[in-house]
Design an enzyme around this catalytic site. Structure first.
Site, PDB file in Angstrom:
ATOM      1  N   GLU A  44      -2.532  11.244   3.416  1.00 58.45           N
ATOM      2  CA  GLU A  44      -3.640  11.262   4.249  1.00 58.45           C
ATOM      3  C   GLU A  44      -3.529  12.204   5.096  1.00 58.45           C
ATOM      4  O   GLU A  44      -2.588  13.232   5.288  1.00 58.45           O
ATOM      5  CB  GLU A  44      -3.254  10.052   5.171  1.00 58.45           C
ATOM      6  CG  GLU A  44      -3.374   8.759   4.434  1.00 58.45           C
ATOM      7  CD  GLU A  44      -3.240   7.552   5.326  1.00 58.45           C
ATOM      8  OE1 GLU A  44      -4.079   7.142   5.939  1.00 58.45           O
ATOM      9  OE2 GLU A  44      -1.953   7.223   5.727  1.00 58.45           O
ATOM     10  N   GLU A  66       0.981  -1.192  -0.011  1.00 56.37           N
ATOM     11  CA  GLU A  66      -0.123   0.130   0.148  1.00 56.37           C
ATOM     12  C   GLU A  66       0.708   1.330  -0.133  1.00 56.37           C
ATOM     13  O   GLU A  66       1.973   1.256   1.104  1.00 56.37           O
ATOM     14  CB  GLU A  66      -1.036  -0.067   1.250  1.00 56.37           C
ATOM     15  CG  GLU A  66      -1.804   1.233   1.385  1.00 56.37           C
ATOM     16  CD  GLU A  66      -2.647   1.308   2.809  1.00 56.37           C
ATOM     17  OE1 GLU A  66      -3.002   0.251   3.212  1.00 56.37           O
ATOM     18  OE2 GLU A  66      -2.802   2.339   3.293  1.00 56.37           O
TER      19      GLU A  66
END
Lengths: 285, 487
Positions: free
Chosen positions: A165, A160
């Site tokens: 974020e 990932e």
């Protein structure tokens, strides 16, 4: 200013040290070379109103249980993802992902999670999006990539790459991360980037990675702030971690609500709010 | 070379100037304020503040300020404020403004006042702000109840709308009491006081009426004040802070100018909407920097004003403090605005013919009525600027009160008569109970004649200094009329 990639090619041994020195510097050198991949292979400029382009985007729906996860997508998130226009649409040149506080299918919030799984998948490249995020405690918007073989190589073995974020109660900070075997979840390899004179919720910023067989470079606007390599992974995990970033990955854009990382919304958190995405572009070398 | 400009060259030059003018917007540059865009106020020493810049509040302890040459944020100098004990005879709290004596500044390019602060103990400071200049306080803004600890921390006070601050002298102010320390003195320090451009602030929402949507019936002659006005900002650390903001930062609006008339600023510096119609509905709203404020007030005009009974005692037997039926003695104030403990609004000024409500009688003359709101205590004061009042010939106090809310059991209004002023006062009190206050006439007025013998301790009636009304927040919205002594 030296070109990072050419340094790498020329003096491989010194490269990590050089970059570490660059990244540790408190001063942002705006003349640094941020990206080198310029061959555009995919872009969505979100110029057609309505639902997002179904040739490029599909959805994760629900609360995670239909994906084999415990409710909350493995993070105790609170939202139920839908593909309704109330939660996802294209208007006026932007992709809109809107999180709402509403009782829906047993959840208290709704939102959307778009992905290019099976529609656009690629190993390596430069992945970039221009985004304005929502704010307030409990908001957790993200722009990230996931390996396309997670059904057989169970996460985190499939890899990932989190390009961006953001947690809504830290409006000047974003972070970029990578997850793999030996470095996942709270132990991922991650670094944050803080705006000194701006916020991510009041203006658009460009978030990107440039990913090659040897490195993943993370940037915000014109600032390169992190590089992850095989050596980084080895150092961070005492040799336990494994570079799993050589296969095709797909793109995900979502706005999660609550969960372990941002905590639950509080009385000051405003609903609904929308993440605006001006474009998503992918380049190759 | 000769200075000859040919016709074609001249045209070319003019065209060039025009083009340059469009691009650079010379006409805009020409009207920019010319005051210094200086942000620093105190950075281990005062910066461009002139020599005469410290002005304590009139009722605060005056000598609380010094420059501490040992303490400082990453330095050895700071502003030191010694907050006095509550019972300090020279003033029971600390409060002052720092007003630049070196000419106004243009603060329109900044977005916040910031400073570093710490205290001798964990304590909450009543107010920190800017825009208070004792010359109208037009751009007053502050944060309330700012928590300080014993280590230095940075405090940010966002500017509600910096475009308004093109010539400002009120750089910094504070008000600090001892409510949180049991009346005991303490010290706090502030350093690195400056206006900054942070770029990390988000205007969350302006608000009026504390963000509530209020409504009620109103009468001709009332004036509805825009109360509890401010702005919420989201800071860099994700926290929301509320900034109390003066009306000058806002644009106030009414949906029906035939019901409320133009919105004006009253003596207390509040925006008010006078009711000018006996029927109709209007909604009062506000915007700040083109952002609609949360909160509104819907007025429903219901007609003529419910006047208090008109007094008919002979003027020769009356000493009046506030009544249209008599010549009133001069007063210092109808509301002392005793910061920071007093919350009461209304009754601003000393003119009995220019108070909160001016409701015409049938004959056209005006009935002046005081409207105390956010009422906890308030006084009518007759001292300092005016003479103490001699009521030694009077036997009774008369007062008319119209309570603008439900009176619950336990609610009260205590009347206190105080003789003298400053450190040499004496007095007595009489409490109006909820049962008494519920005994009203058809217009809602409670009228009472109280023998002065009911105020034990009030034994110097020749030197009346203040008449207090105290509810301790049990009743918060009252009209007051016809306050007079008689025999």
């Amino acid at each position: 200013m030296m070109n990072i990639k050419s340094i790498y090619t020329a003096v491989k041994g010194l490269f990590i040290l050089s970059v570490a020195a660059l990244l540790n510097s408190c001063e942002v050198d705006t003349t640094q070379t941020v990206t080198t991949f310029d061959n555009l292979v995919m872009s969505d400029e979100f110029n057609v109103d309505g639902a997002p382009d179904s040739n490029l985007w599909t959805y994760d729906l629900g609360d995670g249980t239909s994906n084999g996860l415990p409710a909350g997508w493995g993070n105790n998130e609170l939202q139920y993802y839908t593909d309704r226009p109330e939660n996802v649409s294209v208007e006026n040149g932007y992709l809109l992902i809107t999180a709402r506080e509403e009782s829906f299918q047993g959840s208290s919030y709704t939102s959307a999670r778009l992905k290019t799984q099976g529609l656009f998948e690629q190993a390596y490249g430069r992945y970039e999006a221009r985004i304005k995020v929502p704010y307030g405690q409990g908001y957790w918007p993200a722009f990230w990539l996931l390996g396309n073989d997670c059904d057989v190589n169970i996460w985190p073995a499939c890899g990932e790459i989190d390009v961006m974020e953001f947690v809504g109660d830290q409006p000047t900070k974003v972070f970029g991360s990578a997850h793999g075997p030996g470095f996942s979840g709270g132990e991922s390899i991650s670094k944050d980037y803080v705006l000194e004179n701006g916020r991510f919720d009041t203006e658009f910023h460009v978030f990107g990675i440039e990913w090659s067989p040897d490195y993943i470079n993370y940037y915000v606007d014109d600032v390169l702030y992190q590089q992850i390599t095989r050596e980084t992974i080895a150092e961070e995990t005492d040799g336990e971690g494994e570079w799993v970033f050589d296969g095709p990955f797909y793109i995900i854009l979502n706005v999660a609500i609550g969960g372990e990382l941002p905590g639950s919304p509080n009385a000051d958190t405003i609903f609904p709010q929308t993440m605006l995405v001006d474009y998503v572009r992918v380049y190759q070398e | 070379m000769k200075n000859i400009i040919t016709k074609s060259n001249l045209i070319y030059l003019i065209a060039l100037v025009l083009v340059v003018g469009c691009e650079r917007e010379l006409s805009d540059d020409a009207v920019l304020a010319s005051f210094p865009k200086k942000g620093e106020i105190f950075t281990d020493n005062f910066v461009s503040m002139g020599s005469d810049f410290y002005f304590p509040f009139a009722d605060a302890k005056p000598d609380v300020f010094s420059v501490d040459m040992e303490e400082g944020y990453e330095s050895d100098a700071s502003i030191r404020i010694d907050v006095p004990n509550a019972n300090d005879p020279t003033g029971g709290y600390a409060g002052a403004i720092f007003r630049t004596d070196a000419g106004p500044r243009d603060l329109s390019g900044f977005d916040a006042l910031t400073f570093w602060a710490k205290a001798s103990q964990g304590v909450s400071i009543g107010e920190f702000g800017f825009g208070l200049d004792f010359e109208g306080d037009v751009h007053r803004a502050s944060r309330s109840n700012v928590s300080l600890s014993t280590s230095w921390q940075k405090i940010t006070i966002p500017i509600p709308d910096a475009s308004k601050l093109t010539q400002e002298r009120g750089m910094f102010w504070f008000a600090a009491g001892t409510q949180g320390t049991g009346g005991n003195a303490y010290t706090f320090w502030v350093d690195e006081i400056q206006f900054e451009t942070l770029g990390t602030l988000r205007l969350e929402n302006p608000f009026i009426f504390d963000g509530q949507d209020l409504s009620r019936d109103v009468f001709i002659g009332e004036a509805i004040a825009f109360e509890n006005v401010g702005v919420v900002f989201n800071l860099e650390n994700g926290q929301n802070v509320s900034v109390v903001a003066a009306p000058a930062y806002f644009d106030f609006e009414t949906t029906d100018a035939t019901v409320t008339g133009p919105i004006v600023i009253n003596n207390a510096g509040q925006a008010v909407a006078p009711i000018i119609s006996s029927n109709g509905t209007a909604v009062l709203t506000a915007t700040l920097a083109n952002t609609l404020a949360m909160g509104s007030f819907t007025v429903n005009a219901v007609g003529a004003f419910p006047h208090a009974p008109v007094p008919n005692r002979p003027a020769a037997n009356v000493v009046s403090l506030f009544s249209d039926a008599y010549a009133n003695v001069p007063v210092r104030h109808y509301n002392g605005f005793f910061a920071p403990f007093q919350t009461t609004q209304g009754g601003a000024g000393s003119d009995p013919n220019n108070v909160d409500i001016q409701a015409p009688f049938a004959n056209g003359t005006l009935d002046n009525i005081i409207n105390y709101t956010s009422f906890n205590f308030v006084s009518i004061g007759m001292y300092e600027t005016v003479s103490l009042v001699d009521v030694s010939s009077a036997t009774h106090l008369h007062v008319d009160i119209n309570i603008r809310e439900n009176v619950d059991p336990g609610d009260f209004i205590r009347l206190e008569l105080e003789s003298g002023t400053g450190g040499t006062t004496s007095g007595g009190s009489f409490t109006l109970t909820s049962a008494m206050l519920n005994n009203v006439d058809a217009n809602g007025w409670f009228s009472m004649d109280i023998p002065l013998s009911n105020f034990p301790g009030f034994n110097d009636p020749a030197n009346l200094g203040q008449v207090f009304f105290v509810s301790d927040n049990t009743i918060t919205d009252i009209w007051v009329d016809n306050v007079y002594f008689y025999n």
